[in-house]
Motif scaffolding. Structure first.
Motif, PDB file in Angstrom:
ATOM      1  N   SER A  88       0.805  -1.214   0.000  1.00  0.00           N
ATOM      2  CA  SER A  88       0.000   0.000   0.000  1.00  0.00           C
ATOM      3  C   SER A  88       0.840   1.268   0.000  1.00  0.00           C
ATOM      4  O   SER A  88       0.309   2.366  -0.199  1.00  0.00           O
ATOM      5  CB  SER A  88      -0.939   0.009   1.217  1.00  0.00           C
ATOM      6  OG  SER A  88      -1.864  -1.058   1.151  1.00  0.00           O
ATOM      7  N   CYS A  89       2.141   1.141   0.240  1.00  0.00           N
ATOM      8  CA  CYS A  89       3.005   2.317   0.309  1.00  0.00           C
ATOM      9  C   CYS A  89       3.203   2.932  -1.073  1.00  0.00           C
ATOM     10  O   CYS A  89       3.567   2.231  -2.026  1.00  0.00           O
ATOM     11  CB  CYS A  89       4.362   1.949   0.901  1.00  0.00           C
ATOM     12  SG  CYS A  89       4.342   1.795   2.682  1.00  0.00           S
ATOM     13  N   CYS A  90       2.997   4.232  -1.154  1.00  0.00           N
ATOM     14  CA  CYS A  90       3.168   4.949  -2.414  1.00  0.00           C
ATOM     15  C   CYS A  90       4.581   5.502  -2.568  1.00  0.00           C
ATOM     16  O   CYS A  90       5.013   5.781  -3.696  1.00  0.00           O
ATOM     17  CB  CYS A  90       2.160   6.086  -2.507  1.00  0.00           C
ATOM     18  SG  CYS A  90       0.432   5.563  -2.418  1.00  0.00           S
ATOM     19  N   TYR A  91       5.289   5.680  -1.462  1.00  0.00           N
ATOM     20  CA  TYR A  91       6.630   6.253  -1.493  1.00  0.00           C
ATOM     21  C   TYR A  91       7.542   5.477  -0.557  1.00  0.00           C
ATOM     22  O   TYR A  91       7.121   5.024   0.506  1.00  0.00           O
ATOM     23  CB  TYR A  91       6.610   7.728  -1.053  1.00  0.00           C
ATOM     24  CG  TYR A  91       5.700   8.597  -1.880  1.00  0.00           C
ATOM     25  CD1 TYR A  91       6.103   9.087  -3.114  1.00  0.00           C
ATOM     26  CD2 TYR A  91       4.425   8.915  -1.419  1.00  0.00           C
ATOM     27  CE1 TYR A  91       5.258   9.878  -3.882  1.00  0.00           C
ATOM     28  CE2 TYR A  91       3.574   9.712  -2.171  1.00  0.00           C
ATOM     29  CZ  TYR A  91       3.993  10.180  -3.411  1.00  0.00           C
ATOM     30  OH  TYR A  91       3.159  10.953  -4.158  1.00  0.00           O
ATOM     31  N   LEU A  92       8.792   5.375  -0.957  1.00  0.00           N
ATOM     32  CA  LEU A  92       9.799   4.789  -0.088  1.00  0.00           C
ATOM     33  C   LEU A  92      10.316   5.855   0.869  1.00  0.00           C
ATOM     34  O   LEU A  92      10.306   7.044   0.558  1.00  0.00           O
ATOM     35  CB  LEU A  92      10.958   4.241  -0.914  1.00  0.00           C
ATOM     36  CG  LEU A  92      10.610   3.078  -1.839  1.00  0.00           C
ATOM     37  CD1 LEU A  92      11.770   2.793  -2.773  1.00  0.00           C
ATOM     38  CD2 LEU A  92      10.258   1.841  -1.039  1.00  0.00           C
ATOM     39  N   PRO A  93      10.785   5.469   2.041  1.00  0.00           N
ATOM     40  CA  PRO A  93      11.367   6.462   2.958  1.00  0.00           C
ATOM     41  C   PRO A  93      12.654   7.022   2.366  1.00  0.00           C
ATOM     42  O   PRO A  93      13.372   6.326   1.646  1.00  0.00           O
ATOM     43  CB  PRO A  93      11.626   5.653   4.233  1.00  0.00           C
ATOM     44  CG  PRO A  93      11.711   4.237   3.785  1.00  0.00           C
ATOM     45  CD  PRO A  93      10.795   4.107   2.611  1.00  0.00           C
ATOM     46  N   PRO A  94      12.980   8.289   2.639  1.00  0.00           N
ATOM     47  CA  PRO A  94      14.195   8.913   2.091  1.00  0.00           C
ATOM     48  C   PRO A  94      15.445   8.475   2.856  1.00  0.00           C
ATOM     49  O   PRO A  94      15.886   9.119   3.804  1.00  0.00           O
ATOM     50  CB  PRO A  94      13.928  10.411   2.275  1.00  0.00           C
ATOM     51  CG  PRO A  94      13.018  10.479   3.461  1.00  0.00           C
ATOM     52  CD  PRO A  94      12.162   9.244   3.412  1.00  0.00           C
ATOM     53  N   LEU A  95      16.032   7.387   2.429  1.00  0.00           N
ATOM     54  CA  LEU A  95      17.109   6.743   3.167  1.00  0.00           C
ATOM     55  C   LEU A  95      18.503   7.221   2.767  1.00  0.00           C
ATOM     56  O   LEU A  95      19.500   6.774   3.331  1.00  0.00           O
ATOM     57  CB  LEU A  95      17.038   5.221   2.952  1.00  0.00           C
ATOM     58  CG  LEU A  95      15.714   4.556   3.327  1.00  0.00           C
ATOM     59  CD1 LEU A  95      15.716   3.106   2.872  1.00  0.00           C
ATOM     60  CD2 LEU A  95      15.453   4.661   4.819  1.00  0.00           C
ATOM     61  N   GLY A  96      18.584   8.139   1.824  1.00  0.00           N
ATOM     62  CA  GLY A  96      19.863   8.478   1.205  1.00  0.00           C
ATOM     63  C   GLY A  96      20.907   9.074   2.112  1.00  0.00           C
ATOM     64  O   GLY A  96      22.096   9.009   1.796  1.00  0.00           O
ATOM     65  N   GLN A  97      20.512   9.662   3.235  1.00  0.00           N
ATOM     66  CA  GLN A  97      21.496  10.320   4.090  1.00  0.00           C
ATOM     67  C   GLN A  97      21.834   9.527   5.346  1.00  0.00           C
ATOM     68  O   GLN A  97      22.477  10.053   6.248  1.00  0.00           O
ATOM     69  CB  GLN A  97      21.000  11.722   4.456  1.00  0.00           C
ATOM     70  CG  GLN A  97      20.900  12.631   3.239  1.00  0.00           C
ATOM     71  CD  GLN A  97      20.541  14.052   3.596  1.00  0.00           C
ATOM     72  OE1 GLN A  97      21.095  14.651   4.520  1.00  0.00           O
ATOM     73  NE2 GLN A  97      19.612  14.630   2.862  1.00  0.00           N
ATOM     74  N   LEU A  98      21.417   8.273   5.416  1.00  0.00           N
ATOM     75  CA  LEU A  98      21.827   7.424   6.535  1.00  0.00           C
ATOM     76  C   LEU A  98      23.317   7.123   6.392  1.00  0.00           C
ATOM     77  O   LEU A  98      23.751   6.488   5.435  1.00  0.00           O
ATOM     78  CB  LEU A  98      20.999   6.142   6.558  1.00  0.00           C
ATOM     79  CG  LEU A  98      19.533   6.327   6.955  1.00  0.00           C
ATOM     80  CD1 LEU A  98      18.782   4.998   6.846  1.00  0.00           C
ATOM     81  CD2 LEU A  98      19.395   6.902   8.361  1.00  0.00           C
ATOM     82  N   ALA A  99      24.087   7.552   7.363  1.00  0.00           N
ATOM     83  CA  ALA A  99      25.540   7.623   7.224  1.00  0.00           C
ATOM     84  C   ALA A  99      26.234   6.276   7.094  1.00  0.00           C
ATOM     85  O   ALA A  99      27.305   6.184   6.486  1.00  0.00           O
ATOM     86  CB  ALA A  99      26.129   8.393   8.404  1.00  0.00           C
ATOM     87  N   SER A 100      25.653   5.209   7.671  1.00  0.00           N
ATOM     88  CA  SER A 100      26.341   3.917   7.705  1.00  0.00           C
ATOM     89  C   SER A 100      25.676   2.846   6.842  1.00  0.00           C
ATOM     90  O   SER A 100      26.123   1.700   6.839  1.00  0.00           O
ATOM     91  CB  SER A 100      26.426   3.411   9.152  1.00  0.00           C
ATOM     92  OG  SER A 100      27.112   4.322   9.968  1.00  0.00           O
ATOM     93  N   LEU A 101      24.628   3.199   6.118  1.00  0.00           N
ATOM     94  CA  LEU A 101      23.860   2.200   5.373  1.00  0.00           C
ATOM     95  C   LEU A 101      24.680   1.592   4.242  1.00  0.00           C
ATOM     96  O   LEU A 101      25.118   2.280   3.328  1.00  0.00           O
ATOM     97  CB  LEU A 101      22.596   2.849   4.804  1.00  0.00           C
ATOM     98  CG  LEU A 101      21.600   1.905   4.133  1.00  0.00           C
ATOM     99  CD1 LEU A 101      21.073   0.875   5.135  1.00  0.00           C
ATOM    100  CD2 LEU A 101      20.452   2.685   3.517  1.00  0.00           C
ATOM    101  N   LYS A 102      24.877   0.265   4.314  1.00  0.00           N
ATOM    102  CA  LYS A 102      25.664  -0.448   3.316  1.00  0.00           C
ATOM    103  C   LYS A 102      24.846  -1.419   2.472  1.00  0.00           C
ATOM    104  O   LYS A 102      25.256  -1.772   1.361  1.00  0.00           O
ATOM    105  CB  LYS A 102      26.796  -1.232   4.002  1.00  0.00           C
ATOM    106  CG  LYS A 102      27.861  -0.371   4.638  1.00  0.00           C
ATOM    107  CD  LYS A 102      28.981  -1.232   5.203  1.00  0.00           C
ATOM    108  CE  LYS A 102      30.084  -0.356   5.800  1.00  0.00           C
ATOM    109  NZ  LYS A 102      31.218  -1.185   6.320  1.00  0.00           N
TER     110      LYS A 102
END
Length: 299
Positions: free
Chosen positions: A155-169
């Motif tokens: 049901s989600c129309c948009y993904l969360p804005p994850l681009g600035q998570l500093a450690s996300l690999k």
């Protein structure tokens, strides 16, 4: 079960509270094994989200299933996940076969209330039924997050804005039937996904495009600069190529993306009998690329 004086771990999955040894619910030092299943909201005799409140030292890896059985955000908040600083991996799962939510706002409020401690390193959300995600998922405070998996949130129309998570690999996105664009809501004036090394996107039936700003930003290596592995599976309406220049890319797999003709913007390509492969050659992959593995299937 005998004496419980030295008991440290207990798996209570599917165990009704009335069948537990007396006093377990008051044992604050008890550490759970990795999975609990929430009961039907009309049954008072089995496990509830509020039963996590007394747990001061949970397992580092906690999976909570059956979240559709939470009555409201107030009930969810009593789990006190935000105070469980030893928790490093959290899975939040709604039942896959329960698609329709009573209220999208209620789903969002419950997810808000399940905000974990900022020490979390790994997050997985399955079959969430709201139309938008909680802001905490992309909050700068969660700078320790190394991996995120979001799946079957239809049901989600948009993904969360994850681009600035500093450690996300490591990022996996799977089964979002209502998402048309990836990148909406992200500030593309700053470098994005600066540590991401692995991106898998699967079963995105309506996804058509990336939305990361201007072509100059995309081609400048400011997005996904360390991305080593990109896999796209079953994205039948995706009609654009890669999200810009990927200087660190080593492994690329594209499967069942029938509308994707070009891996780079059309202005940079020469039309041939195999435009996808031609785009790779035009990009210079034959001379100085780091790409070691390329898989194309039904593309």
């Amino acid at each position: 079960m005998g004496r419980l004086i030295n008991l440290r771990y207990l798996d209570i999955t599917h165990v009704p509270l009335k069948e537990m040894p007396q006093g377990i619910s008051q044992m604050k030092c008890l550490q759970f094994l990795s999975k609990v299943v929430l009961s039907d909201k009309h049954n008072d005799d089995v496990f509830k989200i509020t039963d996590l409140a007394e747990l001061e030292h949970p397992s580092e890896n906690l999976c909570i299933l059956g979240l559709e059985n939470i009555n409201d955000a107030m009930e969810a908040s009593k789990a006190n996940l935000k105070d469980k600083k030893d928790l490093t991996k959290l899975t939040l799962s709604w039942s896959y076969d329960v698609v329709d939510a009573d209220s999208s706002q209620k789903e969002l409020d419950v997810l808000d209330a399940l905000r974990p401690h900022t020490s979390l390193k790994h997050l997985e959300i399955r079959s969430y039924r709201g139309t938008t995600f909680s802001n905490w998922i992309a909050d700068d405070a969660f700078s320790n997050l190394v991996s995120i998996s979001l799946s079957n949130c239809k049901s989600c129309c948009y993904l969360p804005p994850l681009g600035q998570l500093a450690s996300l690999k490591d990022l996996t996105i799977n089964g979002f039937d209502s998402v048309y664009s990836i990148g909406d809501g992200i500030d593309s004036s700053v470098p994005l996904f600066t540590c991401l090394e692995r991106l898998h996107i699967r079963n995105m039936l309506m996804w058509k495009e990336w939305s990361f700003g201007t072509e100059a930003i995309l081609q400048g290596g400011q997005i996904f600069p360390l991305l080593k592995e990109l896999r796209l599976y079953n994205c039948p309406k995706l009609n654009v190529g890669l999200p810009g220049y990927l200087p660190s890319l080593e492994r690329l797999g594209i499967f069942e993306c029938e509308e994707m003709e070009y891996l780079l913007p059309r202005t940079q390509q020469t039309v041939t009998d195999c435009p996808v492969l031609e785009s790779l050659l035009d990009w210079g992959w034959g001379s100085h690329s780091k790409v070691k593995e390329l898989s194309l299937w039904n593309t």
